[in-house]
Design a protein around this motif. Structure first.
Motif, PDB file in Angstrom:
ATOM      1  N   ASN A   1      15.719  72.809  52.721  1.00  0.00           N
ATOM      2  CA  ASN A   1      14.778  73.144  53.798  1.00  0.00           C
ATOM      3  C   ASN A   1      13.406  73.582  53.286  1.00  0.00           C
ATOM      4  N   LEU A   2      12.793  72.718  52.479  1.00  0.00           N
ATOM      5  CA  LEU A   2      11.432  73.008  52.039  1.00  0.00           C
ATOM      6  C   LEU A   2      10.473  72.532  53.130  1.00  0.00           C
ATOM      7  N   PHE A   3      10.254  73.425  54.102  1.00  0.00           N
ATOM      8  CA  PHE A   3       9.363  73.169  55.232  1.00  0.00           C
ATOM      9  C   PHE A   3       8.128  74.051  55.111  1.00  0.00           C
TER      10      PHE A   3
ATOM     11  N   SER B   1      10.726  59.338  55.360  1.00  0.00           N
ATOM     12  CA  SER B   1      11.914  58.583  55.753  1.00  0.00           C
ATOM     13  C   SER B   1      12.186  58.805  57.242  1.00  0.00           C
ATOM     14  N   PRO B   2      13.048  57.996  57.852  1.00  0.00           N
ATOM     15  CA  PRO B   2      13.290  58.103  59.292  1.00  0.00           C
ATOM     16  C   PRO B   2      14.314  59.164  59.677  1.00  0.00           C
ATOM     17  N   ASP B   3      14.675  60.019  58.747  1.00  0.00           N
ATOM     18  CA  ASP B   3      15.670  61.051  59.015  1.00  0.00           C
ATOM     19  C   ASP B   3      15.293  61.885  60.238  1.00  0.00           C
ATOM     20  N   LYS B   4      16.277  62.169  61.073  1.00  0.00           N
ATOM     21  CA  LYS B   4      16.017  62.885  62.331  1.00  0.00           C
ATOM     22  C   LYS B   4      15.528  64.311  62.115  1.00  0.00           C
ATOM     23  N   ARG B   5      15.893  64.908  60.980  1.00  0.00           N
ATOM     24  CA  ARG B   5      15.413  66.264  60.698  1.00  0.00           C
ATOM     25  C   ARG B   5      14.028  66.244  60.060  1.00  0.00           C
ATOM     26  N   GLY B   6      13.581  65.052  59.693  1.00  0.00           N
ATOM     27  CA  GLY B   6      12.267  64.947  59.070  1.00  0.00           C
ATOM     28  C   GLY B   6      12.265  65.343  57.612  1.00  0.00           C
ATOM     29  N   ILE B   7      13.422  65.196  56.941  1.00  0.00           N
ATOM     30  CA  ILE B   7      13.472  65.545  55.521  1.00  0.00           C
ATOM     31  C   ILE B   7      13.589  64.283  54.663  1.00  0.00           C
ATOM     32  N   ASP B   8      12.995  64.340  53.480  1.00  0.00           N
ATOM     33  CA  ASP B   8      12.877  63.181  52.609  1.00  0.00           C
ATOM     34  C   ASP B   8      13.379  63.491  51.204  1.00  0.00           C
TER      35      ASP B   8
ATOM     36  N   VAL C   1      11.135  66.264  32.491  1.00  0.00           N
ATOM     37  CA  VAL C   1      10.101  65.231  32.599  1.00  0.00           C
ATOM     38  C   VAL C   1      10.190  64.535  33.950  1.00  0.00           C
ATOM     39  N   LEU C   2      11.412  64.489  34.529  1.00  0.00           N
ATOM     40  CA  LEU C   2      11.632  63.902  35.841  1.00  0.00           C
ATOM     41  C   LEU C   2      12.476  64.859  36.673  1.00  0.00           C
ATOM     42  N   VAL C   3      12.073  65.050  37.925  1.00  0.00           N
ATOM     43  CA  VAL C   3      12.840  65.900  38.846  1.00  0.00           C
ATOM     44  C   VAL C   3      12.981  65.174  40.174  1.00  0.00           C
ATOM     45  N   GLY C   4      14.197  64.760  40.502  1.00  0.00           N
ATOM     46  CA  GLY C   4      14.461  64.233  41.832  1.00  0.00           C
ATOM     47  C   GLY C   4      14.683  65.397  42.779  1.00  0.00           C
ATOM     48  N   GLY C   5      14.186  65.279  43.995  1.00  0.00           N
ATOM     49  CA  GLY C   5      14.332  66.368  44.964  1.00  0.00           C
ATOM     50  C   GLY C   5      14.723  65.851  46.329  1.00  0.00           C
ATOM     51  N   SER C   6      15.355  66.723  47.122  1.00  0.00           N
ATOM     52  CA  SER C   6      15.736  66.361  48.497  1.00  0.00           C
ATOM     53  C   SER C   6      15.473  67.534  49.433  1.00  0.00           C
ATOM     54  N   GLU C   7      15.620  67.280  50.722  1.00  0.00           N
ATOM     55  CA  GLU C   7      15.320  68.252  51.799  1.00  0.00           C
ATOM     56  C   GLU C   7      13.864  68.695  51.730  1.00  0.00           C
ATOM     57  N   ILE C   8      12.985  67.690  51.717  1.00  0.00           N
ATOM     58  CA  ILE C   8      11.539  67.891  51.595  1.00  0.00           C
ATOM     59  C   ILE C   8      10.889  67.445  52.897  1.00  0.00           C
ATOM     60  N   GLU C   9      10.086  68.302  53.526  1.00  0.00           N
ATOM     61  CA  GLU C   9       9.504  67.945  54.818  1.00  0.00           C
ATOM     62  C   GLU C   9       8.457  66.848  54.700  1.00  0.00           C
ATOM     63  N   ASN C  10       7.583  66.943  53.707  1.00  0.00           N
ATOM     64  CA  ASN C  10       6.483  65.978  53.593  1.00  0.00           C
ATOM     65  C   ASN C  10       5.841  66.083  52.208  1.00  0.00           C
TER      66      ASN C  10
ATOM     67  N   ASP D   1      10.843  70.121  63.276  1.00  0.00           N
ATOM     68  CA  ASP D   1      10.624  71.271  62.398  1.00  0.00           C
ATOM     69  C   ASP D   1      10.454  72.585  63.158  1.00  0.00           C
ATOM     70  N   GLU D   2      10.781  72.574  64.463  1.00  0.00           N
ATOM     71  CA  GLU D   2      10.543  73.754  65.289  1.00  0.00           C
ATOM     72  C   GLU D   2      11.256  74.991  64.759  1.00  0.00           C
ATOM     73  N   GLU D   3      12.416  74.791  64.160  1.00  0.00           N
ATOM     74  CA  GLU D   3      13.185  75.922  63.619  1.00  0.00           C
ATOM     75  C   GLU D   3      12.440  76.619  62.498  1.00  0.00           C
ATOM     76  N   TRP D   4      11.605  75.820  61.771  1.00  0.00           N
ATOM     77  CA  TRP D   4      10.933  76.336  60.585  1.00  0.00           C
ATOM     78  C   TRP D   4       9.448  76.592  60.858  1.00  0.00           C
ATOM     79  N   LEU D   5       9.195  77.229  61.980  1.00  0.00           N
ATOM     80  CA  LEU D   5       7.848  77.660  62.345  1.00  0.00           C
ATOM     81  C   LEU D   5       7.850  79.179  62.514  1.00  0.00           C
ATOM     82  N   PRO D   6       6.683  79.829  62.492  1.00  0.00           N
ATOM     83  CA  PRO D   6       6.645  81.288  62.621  1.00  0.00           C
ATOM     84  C   PRO D   6       7.361  81.816  63.868  1.00  0.00           C
ATOM     85  N   ASN D   7       7.322  81.040  64.951  1.00  0.00           N
ATOM     86  CA  ASN D   7       7.993  81.481  66.182  1.00  0.00           C
ATOM     87  C   ASN D   7       9.354  80.801  66.368  1.00  0.00           C
TER      88      ASN D   7
END
Length: 366
Positions: A38-40, A124-131, A90-99, A49-55
């Motif tokens: 959840n790197l939002f 990506s087209p993921d419904k949670r908006g994570i890439d 030298v290389l880092v693959g990552g997931s759960e990235i918002e943008n 991404d509404e869950e990961w907003l200040p409100n």
């Protein structure tokens, strides 16, 4: 007397061999994968991404966001470092990235800035908006091509409520669209030169176990087949291609998606031409884990390597060994989840609910 002379000669020759072996030098490169959990950012974007907003439900403030970035940077900069290896991955693959923006913020962190990371990322087209994405040290890796490969999977109908599996608690819910497509993460394929030698990297984040392991398994099996298809297409162009397939697979090393879909093997001796070796299968058998659920550990985060990376000789890049990076500061020290990865909670901004995994690639330096 003859035996004594032969023994003495053997000792001398052995000493000479060891001396020469000690003179050999090897360059070590760390390749890692990390689920950033959840790197939002705190900006309201056109995704879920509404869950990961200040409100929002997580009350995700700018202060918390920057603490999360600092925590991730601390981990990434240390993965695989030891007395022999001082360099960050030298290389880092990552997931759960918002943008891409959150990655740009991440690589600017003081602990990351030293290593001058570049970014390969697609929405990506993921419904949670994570890439998924790949970070790379610019001085070591030069991308030559990259593409996102969609995972096209469908569900004809929703599963029946009868004989329902025990629901797994996860943020990563599987959602079905009106056309019955399961919109999930693409596979990222990056080809480039690692210190002058071509390598291919597949970064994956396969569909979750939302709805139950068995009912969701066909989606991950399809992801495994797609990853294998991508690898085969690379081999058709270059039979000697060196390939690494990494990601949060939401399956263990023993599951059908990995064992059949990709065809990964437990032992190097089992790997045939164009085959795949999975060093994390033996680690799982020994009780190691990259995440925990209901008091049980497993390794969903894996890095598999092609047969070309486990051949004899070190005149070019070769797989050496693998590990799970789980230092004490990343681990919950008390309460119900003692021993688990220290993740975000209402009272603390943690690191991730996964430990990162890594492999070493080595090559003899002439």
């Amino acid at each position: 007397m003859r035996i004594s002379k032969n023994l003495a000669l053997f000792v001398v020759l052995s000493s000479m061999f060891l001396a020469r072996a000690q003179e050999k030098k090897f360059a070590i490169s760390t390749v890692a994968f990390y689920n950033f959990e959840n790197l939002f950012d705190t900006i309201n974007n056109p995704n879920n991404d509404e869950e990961w907003l200040p409100n929002g439900a997580q009350h995700w403030t700018s202060k918390k966001y920057h603490q999360k970035l600092e925590n991730l940077a601390r981990v990434i900069s240390q993965i695989g470092t030891n007395d022999q290896q001082k360099d960050a991955p030298v290389l880092v693959g990552g997931s759960e990235i918002e943008n891409r923006g959150v990655l740009e913020d991440l690589v600017k962190q003081p602990k990351m800035k030293t290593w001058d990371y570049g970014i390969v990322h697609f929405d990506s087209p993921d419904k949670r908006g994570i890439d998924v994405a790949l970070l790379y040290q610019k001085k070591h890796f030069k991308p030559t091509s990259y593409i996102n490969i969609p995972l096209m999977i469908y569900r004809d109908q929703k599963p029946e409520d009868t004989k329902k599996e025990k629901e797994e608690i996860t943020d990563d819910k599987i959602e079905i669209s009106k056309d019955n497509r399961v919109y999930t993460r693409d596979i990222l394929l990056v080809t480039g030169l690692l210190d002058g030698e071509e390598v291919n990297v597949l970064v994956n984040h396969w569909p979750s176990r939302s709805g139950g392991e068995k009912k969701s398994s066909p989606f991950r099996e399809a992801a495994g087949r797609l990853a294998r298809k991508v690898m085969d297409s690379i081999y058709k162009v270059n039979p000697n291609a060196k390939i690494m397939c990494m990601g949060d697979l939401n399956d263990g090393t023993y599951n059908k998606s990995v064992k059949v879909g990709i065809g990964a093997k437990l032992k190097k001796t089992e790997v045939k031409e164009f085959g795949v070796y999975n060093p994390f299968e033996q680690m799982a058998k020994e009780g190691n884990a990259s995440l925990f659920y209901r008091d049980a550990g497993d390794i969903f985060d894996q890095i598999m390597v092609s047969e070309t990376l486990i051949k004899e000789g070190y005149d070019s890049l070769r797989y050496w060994k693998a590990g799970i990076y789980n230092k004490p500061f990343m681990i919950q020290t008390d309460g119900q989840y003692k021993g688990y990865p220290l993740r975000h909670s209402a009272n603390e901004v943690g690191f991730s609910d996964h430990f990162p995994v890594y492999i070493y690639l080595i090559r003899q330096v002439k």
